[in-house]
Design an enzyme around this catalytic site. Sequence first.
Site, PDB file in Angstrom:
ATOM      1  N   CYS A 137       0.797  -1.240   0.194  1.00 51.63           N
ATOM      2  CA  CYS A 137       0.043   0.091   0.000  1.00 51.63           C
ATOM      3  C   CYS A 137       0.689   1.283  -0.152  1.00 51.63           C
ATOM      4  O   CYS A 137       0.256   2.298  -0.150  1.00 51.63           O
ATOM      5  CB  CYS A 137      -0.936  -0.126   1.235  1.00 51.63           C
ATOM      6  SG  CYS A 137      -1.927  -1.465   1.320  1.00 51.63           S
ATOM      7  N   CYS A 457       0.368   2.404   6.608  1.00 52.58           N
ATOM      8  CA  CYS A 457       0.782   1.050   6.973  1.00 52.58           C
ATOM      9  C   CYS A 457       0.968   0.149   5.479  1.00 52.58           C
ATOM     10  O   CYS A 457       0.372   0.770   4.559  1.00 52.58           O
ATOM     11  CB  CYS A 457      -0.036   0.458   7.730  1.00 52.58           C
ATOM     12  SG  CYS A 457      -1.811   0.325   7.156  1.00 52.58           S
TER      13      CYS A 457
END
Length: 473
Positions: A137, A457
């Site tokens: 991500c 994250c």
Amino acid sequence: MASMLLNTMRTCGVNPSWSARFGSRALSTTTQLQAQVQTKSKKTLARPGVKNIVLVEGVRTPFLMSGTTYADLMPHDLARAALQNLLRRTGLPKDAVDYIIYGTVIQEVKTSNVAREAALGAGFSDKIPAHTVTMACISSNQAMTSAVGMIAAGQCDAVVAGGVEFMSDVPIRHSRKMRKTMLSLNKAKTLGQRLSLIGSIRMAHFAPELPAVAEFSTAETMGHSADRLAAAFAVSRLEQDEFALRSHTLAKKAQDGGLLEDVISFKVPGRDIVSKDNGIRPSSMEQMGKLKAAFVKPHGTVTAANSSFLTDGASAVLIMSEEKALAMGFKPKAYLRDFVYVSQDPKDQLLLGPTYATPKVLERAGLSLSDIDVFEFHEAFAGQILANLKAMDSDWFAQTYMGRKSKVVAPPMEKFNLWGGSLSLGHPFGATGCRLVTTAAHRLKKEGGQYGLVAACAAGGQGHAMVVEAYPQ
């Protein structure tokens, strides 16, 4: 660790009612924020002998739920649209860029170096090198910081970075047995060999291998991990739903107010022009409360409503040395300052990257949390965000897991994701990082702030944070 966290967090004095922080303060107006931040006067993070690197412009396609209007496209189509619109907005000559870097997570096998294919399709000079990176991500964050590194090293003056993800059509493989049989068929030299191989095929060979958002090292889906993390930090279902509703409400307000300036209009071939994200859907606590657990059944707290949804979209940013940008007549949006990457246990701390990255980047920049005017954190799950905020606000967690004497301190909600986040705007895995940085730059300008902090994250137990500094107006 999860059980130890759960028992200890319940008794370590962490504020048990985070919903109070998501009330009227979280919806404070831009005017109030501007009045707050304009009273501050801070030093610049420019350093003698260090090249200033700036964000000149950032754009993105509308982020759409997978399986909707973009369903018949390919990833490079979205990336190409982002690149073309970046060229239009900036008026940048197509041969003025030194390098192009894109991030993506689930690659289309036909365009594995999607950066190159999208650049050629957008009309950039074929003399401009391009490569694709992947870091879950934070893939487009990696693309941007790679660009920063190339400019800082003197190899380039202008780099386009971006990201793309296309969840409407992901690679679905044959089973391994079927793949081995097909490869052997390709090598078979006689009819007898071919017939023998064909005769060996059984029904089990036809079972497909579906991609999953799961950790290879632990075999756990990210949603399941998010649910365990929320439980470990005693984050309730109510708190998660409240935060998700906050995200959608703020995103809708920003969209209606014309604040999402990075969103371009895109004519989808054979379909209508798309100009807005389509996942922004403010609901009610009553409606959200009716949904069942999505991962840990039946008693989990993570649901479809308080999770980010599968999204198609692409982003692109133009990053330059300040000297080059000014020489070409550009007005930069922001300075890209210090950044860090972190990694931790991918099983019990998979989604705690922001907690670990935030203090490290602040220390590198010589700033404190109170110096930051704008926070833009990636919202994978409401439970993930709230768990990070509780971890940051815990002396026990800081001392036990981070080797710190005292807590990091959680960001104040009146500065946090005020134009919505991934829960509402959408989360194309490879493209979100550029959205975060561009949004931080736009908010700094709108709210009169000086420093923004971006954090996210990522799968693998990794994380990232960057400090963005407003460009003088």
